[in-house]
Design a protein around this motif. Structure first.
Motif, PDB file in Angstrom:
ATOM      1  N   PHE A  48      36.851  33.572  42.972  1.00  0.00           N
ATOM      2  CA  PHE A  48      37.008  34.084  41.606  1.00  0.00           C
ATOM      3  C   PHE A  48      36.948  35.611  41.585  1.00  0.00           C
ATOM      4  N   ALA A  49      36.083  36.189  42.403  1.00  0.00           N
ATOM      5  CA  ALA A  49      35.969  37.646  42.448  1.00  0.00           C
ATOM      6  C   ALA A  49      37.243  38.275  43.001  1.00  0.00           C
ATOM      7  N   LEU A  50      37.832  37.674  44.048  1.00  0.00           N
ATOM      8  CA  LEU A  50      39.075  38.203  44.626  1.00  0.00           C
ATOM      9  C   LEU A  50      40.229  38.107  43.634  1.00  0.00           C
ATOM     10  N   SER A  51      40.326  36.977  42.948  1.00  0.00           N
ATOM     11  CA  SER A  51      41.382  36.819  41.937  1.00  0.00           C
ATOM     12  C   SER A  51      41.234  37.858  40.831  1.00  0.00           C
ATOM     13  N   ALA A  52      39.999  38.203  40.545  1.00  0.00           N
ATOM     14  CA  ALA A  52      39.745  39.180  39.487  1.00  0.00           C
ATOM     15  C   ALA A  52      40.378  40.527  39.802  1.00  0.00           C
ATOM     16  N   LEU A  53      40.517  40.863  41.093  1.00  0.00           N
ATOM     17  CA  LEU A  53      41.126  42.142  41.456  1.00  0.00           C
ATOM     18  C   LEU A  53      42.566  42.225  40.967  1.00  0.00           C
ATOM     19  N   VAL A  54      43.316  41.113  41.112  1.00  0.00           N
ATOM     20  CA  VAL A  54      44.688  41.083  40.604  1.00  0.00           C
ATOM     21  C   VAL A  54      44.681  41.280  39.093  1.00  0.00           C
ATOM     22  N   ALA A  55      43.756  40.583  38.421  1.00  0.00           N
ATOM     23  CA  ALA A  55      43.680  40.669  36.962  1.00  0.00           C
ATOM     24  C   ALA A  55      43.323  42.082  36.507  1.00  0.00           C
ATOM     25  N   VAL A  56      42.393  42.733  37.211  1.00  0.00           N
ATOM     26  CA  VAL A  56      41.957  44.068  36.804  1.00  0.00           C
ATOM     27  C   VAL A  56      43.065  45.097  37.015  1.00  0.00           C
ATOM     28  N   PHE A  57      43.635  45.141  38.225  1.00  0.00           N
ATOM     29  CA  PHE A  57      44.679  46.130  38.507  1.00  0.00           C
ATOM     30  C   PHE A  57      45.882  45.929  37.590  1.00  0.00           C
ATOM     31  N   THR A  58      46.301  44.669  37.452  1.00  0.00           N
ATOM     32  CA  THR A  58      47.471  44.394  36.619  1.00  0.00           C
ATOM     33  C   THR A  58      47.134  44.571  35.144  1.00  0.00           C
ATOM     34  N   LEU A 384      46.270  52.721  41.379  1.00  0.00           N
ATOM     35  CA  LEU A 384      45.796  51.354  41.129  1.00  0.00           C
ATOM     36  C   LEU A 384      46.924  50.334  40.971  1.00  0.00           C
ATOM     37  N   PRO A 385      48.031  50.654  40.282  1.00  0.00           N
ATOM     38  CA  PRO A 385      49.138  49.698  40.245  1.00  0.00           C
ATOM     39  C   PRO A 385      49.696  49.374  41.631  1.00  0.00           C
ATOM     40  N   PHE A 386      49.638  50.341  42.564  1.00  0.00           N
ATOM     41  CA  PHE A 386      50.089  50.084  43.941  1.00  0.00           C
ATOM     42  C   PHE A 386      49.204  49.023  44.590  1.00  0.00           C
ATOM     43  N   PHE A 387      47.890  49.122  44.372  1.00  0.00           N
ATOM     44  CA  PHE A 387      46.999  48.080  44.884  1.00  0.00           C
ATOM     45  C   PHE A 387      47.287  46.736  44.210  1.00  0.00           C
ATOM     46  N   GLY A 388      47.655  46.778  42.912  1.00  0.00           N
ATOM     47  CA  GLY A 388      48.039  45.550  42.228  1.00  0.00           C
ATOM     48  C   GLY A 388      49.228  44.892  42.885  1.00  0.00           C
ATOM     49  N   LEU A 390      50.132  45.179  46.091  1.00  0.00           N
ATOM     50  CA  LEU A 390      49.694  44.633  47.382  1.00  0.00           C
ATOM     51  C   LEU A 390      48.966  43.305  47.207  1.00  0.00           C
ATOM     52  N   PHE A 391      48.096  43.213  46.204  1.00  0.00           N
ATOM     53  CA  PHE A 391      47.360  41.974  45.978  1.00  0.00           C
ATOM     54  C   PHE A 391      48.290  40.851  45.528  1.00  0.00           C
ATOM     55  N   CYS A 392      49.311  41.160  44.738  1.00  0.00           N
ATOM     56  CA  CYS A 392      50.273  40.136  44.319  1.00  0.00           C
ATOM     57  C   CYS A 392      51.013  39.568  45.527  1.00  0.00           C
ATOM     58  N   ILE A 393      51.434  40.448  46.438  1.00  0.00           N
ATOM     59  CA  ILE A 393      52.109  39.988  47.653  1.00  0.00           C
ATOM     60  C   ILE A 393      51.171  39.119  48.480  1.00  0.00           C
ATOM     61  N   PHE A 394      49.929  39.549  48.623  1.00  0.00           N
ATOM     62  CA  PHE A 394      48.946  38.789  49.390  1.00  0.00           C
ATOM     63  C   PHE A 394      48.746  37.400  48.787  1.00  0.00           C
ATOM     64  N   MET A 395      48.633  37.318  47.461  1.00  0.00           N
ATOM     65  CA  MET A 395      48.419  36.030  46.796  1.00  0.00           C
ATOM     66  C   MET A 395      49.626  35.106  46.959  1.00  0.00           C
TER      67      MET A 395
END
Length: 425
Positions: A48-58, A384-388, A390-395
């Protein structure tokens, strides 16, 4: 010429924040935590914490874009401004699909809970729920928002109850026990992202919100932060009571957890709360889907008849009707975890584009007014959107191949449909 009927601006920060929390805290956490625990073990809280990173950045990207373009068409408008009409149509198509498929699936989840009380087939009660909530959406945005607020308070109370139940059990398990290693935690993270979906729907209420340039970004970020805190605490509490093995095999994880700790009355209470949670999610998914249909039609990307607003109720009644009919068709969808991941695919692709849009528009339209700006930039490049991205690709790489195949087919279908609307786009 008769002046065009406008949507009614009724919503303030409280309604926006609670509506966002309502859809985020809906069926995802109630239905998927058991399946996620089977993948991640007692470390499901980490998923849940990892998924939250996508939610926060996006979510930050959505906040900036919604302050620039306070339109009901939301993602479609953002993508069109950054990348042009063709990609905008595909993104709008994916967002509509994610809401409709999600609403259909959650309606069946409602039917399953309802069946445990009244022995009515889930398909029947799911159909009735979609029709009833569609009528509520037609009747008025304020009435719909207040239903969402009440349901949000009920389902949030249910999650707080789960946390309370788990307090005496804290420390009883190893919270880093991962039966499938980090790979299982990552796979569970991709699955439970469905539990965070909804924050993006807030921006679709821009044309019905007072001072949307400020209210929408604030409500969006508040809703995400409240949801993250509750999710992590609930995940820790749930595995503390039952351990991951028992939770993973439960069809009604929170209700069974309550039964173990407090008995049959608590089981009934959590089941009733789950009915509110699933109904609230269906309402808000139908709301989001109908608003982007309306927004795309209002911008002439979809047939303009879909943008009709009822003169008395001042709601987009044709778009609501279309969302209702499509949801009733998709109600025949199968396993909730599989369909949730299909919805997640559409969202990861959409969020990739949304984060990229923020970066591109900083270069393409640097002088455009931004009442909210994503923090941390190197020159014009916002980090921060760049990290968003990267996380989308990872997911995306955590999803099974069949989900990726179906998701790719949906993208291609949207691309082909954009050519049917070639004169519009």
């Amino acid at each position: 010429m008769t002046p065009k009927v406008q949507l009614k601006r009724e919503l303030g920060l409280l309604e926006i924040t609670l509506s966002g929390v309502g859809i985020i805290l809906g069926a995802g956490i109630y239905a998927l935590i058991g399946k996620a625990t089977g993948l991640a073990g007692n470390a499901v809280w980490l998923s849940f914490a990892l998924s939250a990173l996508v939610a926060v950045f996006t979510g930050l990207s959505y906040a900036e874009l919604s302050s620039m373009f306070p339109k009901a068409s939301a993602e479609h408008e953002y993508a069109r401004s950054a990348f042009g009409n063709r990609l905008a149509f595909i993104i709008g198509w994916l967002v509509i699909l994610s809401g409709i498929i999600g609403a259909s699936t959650v309606a069946l989840g409602f039917g399953g809970y309802f069946n445990s009380f009244f022995s009515i087939p889930p398909l029947v009660s799911g159909f009735v729920l979609i029709i009833a909530l569609s009528f509520l959406l037609f009747y008025g945005i304020r009435e719909s928002a207040w239903f969402a607020i009440v349901a949000t308070l009920v389902e949030t109370a249910g999650l707080i109850l789960v946390i309370y139940i788990g307090l005496p059990y804290l420390g009883k398990v190893n919270y880093f026990e991962m039966p499938n290693g980090l790979a299982g935690v990552f796979q569970a993270s991709a699955l439970v992202f469905f539990a965070y979906t909804g924050f993006e729907s807030i921006v679709k209420l821009s044309e019905e919100t007072k001072a949307p340039e400020k209210t929408i970004p604030r409500g969006l970020l508040l809703a995400i932060l409240i949801s993250i805190i509750l999710y992590v605490l609930v995940a820790v509490a749930a595995v503390s009571v039952t351990g991951w093995e028992k939770l993973a095999t439960s069809g009604a994880p929170f209700a069974d957890l309550a039964f173990i700790a407090l008995g049959s009355e608590a089981f009934t209470l959590l089941t009733v709360i789950a009915l509110f949670a699933t109904a609230n999610t269906v309402l808000l998914m139908l709301l989001g889907s109908s608003r982007i249909i309306y927004g795309m039609a209002d911008s002439s990307t979809l047939p303009v008849i879909l943008a009709q607003v009822h003169p008395a109720r001042r709601t987009p009644w044709v778009a609501i009707f279309i969302a209702m009919v499509l949801s009733m068709l998709f109600i025949f969808a199968g396993d909730i975890a599989f369909v949730a991941n299909i919805a997640n695919f559409t969202l990861f692709v959409t969020f990739f584009v949304i984060n990229a849009a923020v970066i591109l528009l900083r270069y393409k339209k640097p002088q455009m007014k931004r009442p909210f700006r994503v923090p941390i930039s190197i020159g014009k490049f916002t980090v921060l959107p760049f990290f968003g991205i990267l996380f989308c690709i990872f997911m995306l790489f955590q999803l099974e191949w069949m989900v990726l195949l179906i998701g790719a087919a949906l993208v291609i279908m949207g691309w082909l449909l954009s050519y049917v609307n070639i004169k519009k786009v």
